[in-house]
Structures are given as structure tokens and as C-alpha cells.
Design an enzyme around this catalytic site. Structure first.
Site, short mmCIF file in Angstrom:
data_model
loop_
_atom_site.label_atom_id
_atom_site.label_comp_id
_atom_site.label_asym_id
_atom_site.label_seq_id
_atom_site.Cartn_x
_atom_site.Cartn_y
_atom_site.Cartn_z
N ASP A 1 4.84 -8.64 4.99
CA ASP A 1 4.29 -9.51 6.20
C ASP A 1 3.19 -11.17 6.15
O ASP A 1 3.65 -11.53 7.10
CB ASP A 1 3.13 -8.90 6.91
N GLY B 1 2.83 0.03 2.99
CA GLY B 1 4.52 -0.22 3.01
C GLY B 1 4.81 -1.23 1.66
O GLY B 1 4.33 -1.87 0.96
N ASP C 1 -3.71 -5.28 3.35
CA ASP C 1 -5.01 -5.16 3.95
C ASP C 1 -5.75 -4.38 3.98
O ASP C 1 -6.87 -4.15 3.91
CB ASP C 1 -5.47 -5.88 5.43
N ARG D 1 4.68 -6.85 11.02
CA ARG D 1 3.13 -6.33 12.81
C ARG D 1 2.76 -7.23 12.92
O ARG D 1 3.58 -8.17 14.09
CB ARG D 1 2.51 -5.96 10.71
N ASP E 1 0.35 -11.60 5.98
CA ASP E 1 -0.59 -11.92 6.45
C ASP E 1 -1.66 -11.29 5.94
O ASP E 1 -3.21 -11.55 7.01
CB ASP E 1 -0.09 -10.75 7.96
N ARG F 1 0.17 6.30 2.51
CA ARG F 1 -0.56 4.55 3.66
C ARG F 1 -1.33 5.89 4.04
O ARG F 1 -2.67 6.00 5.09
CB ARG F 1 0.08 4.84 4.86
N THR G 1 2.62 -7.61 0.33
CA THR G 1 3.27 -7.53 1.68
C THR G 1 4.33 -8.02 2.26
O THR G 1 3.78 -9.40 2.29
CB THR G 1 2.00 -7.31 3.49
O1 F6P Z 1 3.38 -3.69 6.54
C1 F6P Z 1 4.92 -4.00 6.21
C2 F6P Z 1 5.48 -3.03 7.46
O2 F6P Z 1 7.09 -3.01 6.50
C3 F6P Z 1 5.79 -4.08 8.75
O3 F6P Z 1 6.08 -5.05 7.85
C4 F6P Z 1 5.97 -2.98 9.16
O4 F6P Z 1 6.09 -3.21 11.11
C5 F6P Z 1 5.44 -1.58 8.38
O5 F6P Z 1 5.36 -1.91 7.13
C6 F6P Z 1 6.47 -1.01 8.67
O6 F6P Z 1 5.87 -0.05 8.11
P1 F6P Z 1 6.04 1.99 7.86
O7 F6P Z 1 7.20 1.56 6.66
O8 F6P Z 1 5.46 2.62 7.42
O9 F6P Z 1 7.45 2.26 8.84
#
Ligand code: F6P
Length: 348
Positions: free
Chosen positions: A128, A12, A104, A172, A130, A73, A126
Site C-alpha cells: 500500500d 499482508g 503499521d 486499503r 502508506d 495478522r 506494505t
Molecule cells: O495491506 C496490504 C493489503 O494487500 C491491502 O491492500 C488489502 O486491503 C489487504 O492487505 C488484504 O488483506 P488480506 O490479505 O488479509 O485479505
């Protein structure tokens, strides 16, 4: 020997990535090496998508959100010949060392490549926050500021209408954004995946506020929360659909709506929901994230200069250190119960 360093951003996106890219390019080139941009994360190495990445290209980008290298991704470990294709394309482009900027998932692929003999250094990213191995990831501070600003705005409209406002934030499987923005925004309740959800307690808090003339409330809920009211045996957090990405992550989202229905039906208080979604990933980075990203980028370049590969830069307290990449791919770093206990002093 003019070593060439390839740089990629995976997973992301988040504000601060361009500050990191700029720092890596400026430091690597100040050490006399060359740099190449690898486009769209690991996909760029699988599909041989490289771009010029020099001082001119990184000029003036420290403040810009997103990533000039774009991201994806894509998981090369899901491809039968993914690792060998990457190594072939590294050789084709005369890339001697790799800087992988990501969460991660990205660090996991980077570690696998290192085990396979590729000279790689990781930089933790990130919103997050995390990632094990570092006290902070860049991107997190900006997301918290965006969410906090939204919560500040929601206070006035909630009060005007005697409403409960449920604010769903990202994160997440952890609640770092929820607990930080909830504390900063003065939320009346914060629900995170790391703490058991007690809907009776939540409704009692809201009723108690009403009892003392506070006819509005703000409830912040992390997207990874699983409500006890969820149907028996439900698969975990509320998901937008059945789609999973190449690292097996579902698209979370919707717990805010479910929670609002429960609150309104149990308390009778008019309730509305705001899901902040990708707003938390957009726009310009805060100064904190620009500075942390810059420090990470320079330190990563120094690791390459010292040929210290297989490591990820990290923040420990106020110092930048280097930890084994494997450390970043362990269990997610979860919200400290002590921090949540402090936040809970202000519930209600
Ligand atoms: O890992 C970062 C994040 O923004 C999470 O908080 C969220 O659940 C996810 O990516 C969303 O992923 P995407 O942008 O692929 O929809």
C-alpha cells in the site's frame, strides 16, 4: 556475548520479504551474532513457533515472493497476556533482539514491545506504500508493476470491444497503487480515497472520449474509494463482508463492480470489471524491491549492532535512515495532491 536476533514477518505478505530476511541474516551473522526464525508473525511468539534461520536457509531466496517465515495478522495486544507471553518466549528461546518486518499494525506492536523493554527494530513493508516515516515501502514497486502489466493487457481487449474497463486495485485506505499504476498504464480516469469522486465528471470524460472516436476507456479505482452513489450513511468503502481482522481492518473489495454498474447505466457504454486482488501481492519482487529490501535489512542489522532499538529503518530520498517506531504508527501517508494533479492531466 553471542547475541541472538529473532526475525518475524507480520501482516499482508508481499514480494521482497525474502530479500529482507536474507539481508538481515547475512549481515547479523557477518557481525558474529546468531539468528532465529519466528514463524507466522506475532503468532509465532505467542505459540513459541521458531525455526532454524541460517545462511543455508536464506541461500537463493532473494528473488522469491512470499516469506519463508510465513505471516499472519495476529494481534498480541488483543490477548490478555499477549505481551508477557511474548517476553517469556523471547527468553525461552534466548532471543536478545527482534527484527519485525511489517506494516503499521506490525510496527504498532513492535513499538509497544519496545516501550515494554524489548530490544526491537522495525522494517517497513506494505504494497500500500502508506506507512508514515518512509518515502517508500518495499512491495509497492512490484504491486505497481503487476497492476500496470494488467492495465496494458486490458487496453487491447477494451479497444477490441468498445468497452469501458474498470480495474480495482488494492491499497486499503490510500490510492498509491491506483495513482501509480494508472499513470504508468495510461488510464483515462483514476479514482482514489484521497480525492472526491465526481461521477458526473467521470461520465463526461468517458463520453468526451467517445466523441473523439475513442470508444474504449480504462478506469482505475482504489479499493478504499467510497462512491457518492453509495446508500446514505453507508459505512464507508465497499466491504466484501462483515469480517474484520484482529487489528480491526475490514476486507475491502467490490467498489469496482459498483462503479461499473453506475458507469454502464449512466453512459450506456458496455462496461466490464477486473479486480486484481492478491495478484498484486504474488510472484517475484522487482529488482527495485529486492534492492530496497536488501538495504533495509542490512541497515536494520547495523542498528542492532549499535544497540539503537525502538527505531524503524526508512527511505528518505535515496538515503536509508532510522526513525522512531512511533512515527510509523501515525496517520497513514496519503497520496500527494500534486501527484494526483499531474495524473489528472491525462484523464480523458
Ligand atoms: O495491506 C496490504 C493489503 O494487500 C491491502 O491492500 C488489502 O486491503 C489487504 O492487505 C488484504 O488483506 P488480506 O490479505 O488479509 O485479505
Amino acid at each position: 556475548m553471542c547475541l541472538t536476533v529473532g526475525i518475524l514477518t507480520g501482516g499482508g505478505d508481499c514480494p521482497g520479504l525474502n530479500a529482507v530476511i536474507r539481508a538481515v541474516v547475512r549481515r547479523v551473522r557477518s557481525l558474529g551474532y546468531a539468528t532465529t526464525g519466528i514463524m507466522e508473525g506475532w503468532r509465532g511468539l505467542l505459540e513459541n513457533k521458531m525455526e532454524r534461520l541460517d545462511l543455508e536457509r536464506v541461500s537463493g531466496i532473494v528473488y522469491r515472493g512470499g516469506t519463508i517465515l510465513r505471516t499472519s495478522r495476529t494481534n498480541p495486544l488483543k490477548r490478555p497476556d499477549g505481551l508477557s507471553t511474548i517476553k517469556t518466549n523471547l527468553q525461552k528461546n534466548a532471543i536478545d533482539a527482534l527484527v519485525a518486518i511489517g506494516g503499521d499494525d506490525t510496527m504498532g506492536v513492535a513499538d509497544r514491545l519496545f516501550q515494554d523493554g524489548v530490544a526491537v527494530v522495525g522494517i517497513p513493508k506494505t504494497i500500500d506504500n502508506d506507512l508514515s516515516g518512509t518515502d517508500y515501502c518495499f512491495g509497492f514497486d512490484t504491486a505497481v508493476n503487476i497492476a500496470t502489466e494488467a492495465i496494458d493487457r486490458l487496453h487491447t481487449t477494451a479497444e477490441a470491444h468498445n468497452r469501458v474497463m474498470v480495474v480495482e486495485v488494492m491499497g486499503r485506505d490510500t490510492g498509491w497503487i491506483a495513482v501509480a499504476s494508472g499513470m504508468a498504464g495510461g488510464a483515462d480516469m483514476i479514482l482514489i480515497p484521497e480525492q472526491p469522486v465526481d461521477l458526473d465528471q467521470l461520465c463526461a470524460v468517458l463520453r468526451k472520449r467517445h466523441g473523439r472516436g475513442k470508444y474504449f476507456s480504462i478506469v482505475v479505482v482504489a479499493e478504499g474509494v467510497q462512491l457518492p452513489s453509495a446508500p446514505e450513511g453507508s459505512p464507508g468503502p465497499v466491504q466484501q463482508d462483515a469480517v474484520v481482522d484482529e487489528f480491526g481492518h475490514a476486507r475491502l473489495g467490490g467498489v469496482g463492480q459498483a462503479l461499473a454498474r453506475v458507469v454502464e447505466s449512466r453512459t450506456g457504454f458496455e462496461t466490464r470489471v477486473v479486480t486484481l486482488g492478491h495478484l498484486q501481492r504474488g510472484g517475484n519482487p522487482t529488482a527495485f524491491d529486492r534492492i530496497l529490501g536488501t538495504r533495509f535489512g542490512v541497515h536494520a542489522a547495523n542498528l542492532i549492532d549499535r544497540q539503537e532499538f525502538g527505531k524503524m529503518v526508512a527511505l528518505r530520498g535515496t538515503q536509508i535512515v532510522a526513525v522512531p517506531l512511533a512515527e510509523a504508527t501515525r496517520e497513514p501517508r496519503r497520496v500527494d495532491p500534486e501527484l494526483y494533479a499531474t495524473a489528472s492531466v491525462f484523464f480523458g
